[in-house]
Design a protein around this motif. Structure first.
Motif, PDB file in Angstrom:
ATOM      1  N   LEU A  30       0.755  -1.172   0.007  1.00  0.00           N
ATOM      2  CA  LEU A  30      -0.021  -0.091   0.016  1.00  0.00           C
ATOM      3  C   LEU A  30       0.783   1.304   0.092  1.00  0.00           C
ATOM      4  CD1 LEU A  30      -2.746  -1.012   2.729  1.00  0.00           C
ATOM      5  CD2 LEU A  30      -3.190  -0.591   0.146  1.00  0.00           C
ATOM      6  N   PHE A  31       2.153   1.244   0.598  1.00  0.00           N
ATOM      7  CA  PHE A  31       2.720   2.461   1.150  1.00  0.00           C
ATOM      8  C   PHE A  31       4.118   2.269   0.481  1.00  0.00           C
ATOM      9  CE2 PHE A  31      -0.327   1.843   4.496  1.00  0.00           C
ATOM     10  CZ  PHE A  31      -1.362   2.584   4.046  1.00  0.00           C
ATOM     11  N   GLY A  32       4.758   1.169   0.224  1.00  0.00           N
ATOM     12  CA  GLY A  32       5.925   1.125  -0.252  1.00  0.00           C
ATOM     13  C   GLY A  32       6.961   1.219   0.816  1.00  0.00           C
ATOM     14  N   VAL A  33       6.763   0.916   1.842  1.00  0.00           N
ATOM     15  CA  VAL A  33       7.565   0.951   3.094  1.00  0.00           C
ATOM     16  C   VAL A  33       7.544  -0.445   3.849  1.00  0.00           C
ATOM     17  CG1 VAL A  33       7.566   3.502   3.274  1.00  0.00           C
ATOM     18  CG2 VAL A  33       5.700   2.065   4.737  1.00  0.00           C
ATOM     19  N   GLN A  34       8.499  -0.562   4.802  1.00  0.00           N
ATOM     20  CA  GLN A  34       8.605  -1.835   5.480  1.00  0.00           C
ATOM     21  C   GLN A  34       7.639  -1.514   6.793  1.00  0.00           C
ATOM     22  OE1 GLN A  34      10.130  -4.434   4.967  1.00  0.00           O
ATOM     23  NE2 GLN A  34      10.861  -3.718   3.162  1.00  0.00           N
ATOM     24  N   GLU A  35       7.243  -2.668   7.358  1.00  0.00           N
ATOM     25  CA  GLU A  35       6.164  -2.417   8.629  1.00  0.00           C
ATOM     26  C   GLU A  35       6.961  -1.513   9.625  1.00  0.00           C
ATOM     27  OE1 GLU A  35       4.687  -6.033  10.209  1.00  0.00           O
ATOM     28  OE2 GLU A  35       4.716  -7.048   8.290  1.00  0.00           O
ATOM     29  N   GLU A  36       8.208  -1.666   9.890  1.00  0.00           N
ATOM     30  CA  GLU A  36       8.977  -1.012  11.025  1.00  0.00           C
ATOM     31  C   GLU A  36       8.649   0.748  10.513  1.00  0.00           C
ATOM     32  OE1 GLU A  36      10.352  -3.354   8.839  1.00  0.00           O
ATOM     33  OE2 GLU A  36      10.835  -4.976  10.311  1.00  0.00           O
ATOM     34  N   VAL A  37       8.551   1.036   9.376  1.00  0.00           N
ATOM     35  CA  VAL A  37       8.317   2.471   9.084  1.00  0.00           C
ATOM     36  C   VAL A  37       7.212   3.019   9.432  1.00  0.00           C
ATOM     37  CG1 VAL A  37       8.327   4.448   7.270  1.00  0.00           C
ATOM     38  CG2 VAL A  37       9.868   2.699   7.330  1.00  0.00           C
ATOM     39  N   LEU A  38       6.021   2.049   9.405  1.00  0.00           N
ATOM     40  CA  LEU A  38       4.771   2.380   9.826  1.00  0.00           C
ATOM     41  C   LEU A  38       4.554   2.299  11.284  1.00  0.00           C
ATOM     42  CD1 LEU A  38       1.745   1.497   7.905  1.00  0.00           C
ATOM     43  CD2 LEU A  38       1.646   0.881  10.276  1.00  0.00           C
ATOM     44  N   ALA A  39       5.392   1.305  11.985  1.00  0.00           N
ATOM     45  CA  ALA A  39       5.380   1.229  13.404  1.00  0.00           C
ATOM     46  C   ALA A  39       6.081   2.612  13.823  1.00  0.00           C
ATOM     47  CB  ALA A  39       6.076   0.164  13.811  1.00  0.00           C
ATOM     48  N   GLY A  40       6.925   3.107  13.493  1.00  0.00           N
ATOM     49  CA  GLY A  40       7.530   4.314  13.931  1.00  0.00           C
ATOM     50  C   GLY A  40       6.774   5.741  13.718  1.00  0.00           C
ATOM     51  N   ALA A  41       6.107   5.728  12.492  1.00  0.00           N
ATOM     52  CA  ALA A  41       5.163   6.653  12.270  1.00  0.00           C
ATOM     53  C   ALA A  41       3.927   6.826  13.243  1.00  0.00           C
ATOM     54  CB  ALA A  41       4.490   6.648  10.769  1.00  0.00           C
TER      55      ALA A  41
END
Length: 68
Positions: A30-41
């Motif tokens: 969906l966003f082109g990022v790893q899960e870790e990036v979403l967790a940080g956001a």
């Protein structure tokens, strides 16, 4: 369970909201990022459900943040 891209529900005018865990599971597609990036956001966020647009905005804000 796949998250499908949706537009506003014409009948109710509401945009679907998804739990952070479900958005994280599909972060790459969906966003082109790893899960870790979403967790940080979403670190420290009190709400538990978000729209795809809200999630995208939070990720962009997180990626642009200065690190001290």
């Amino acid at each position: 369970m796949a998250v499908k891209k949706t537009v506003k529900n014409e009948a109710t005018g509401l945009t679907p909201r998804y739990p952070v865990a479900e958005l994280a599971a599909h972060a790459k597609e969906l966003f082109g990022v790893q899960e870790e990036v979403l967790a940080g956001a979403f670190y420290g966020e009190e709400k538990s459900t978000f729209t795809v647009a809200e999630t995208k905005a939070k990720i962009e804000q997180f990626m642009k943040a200065k690190v001290e």
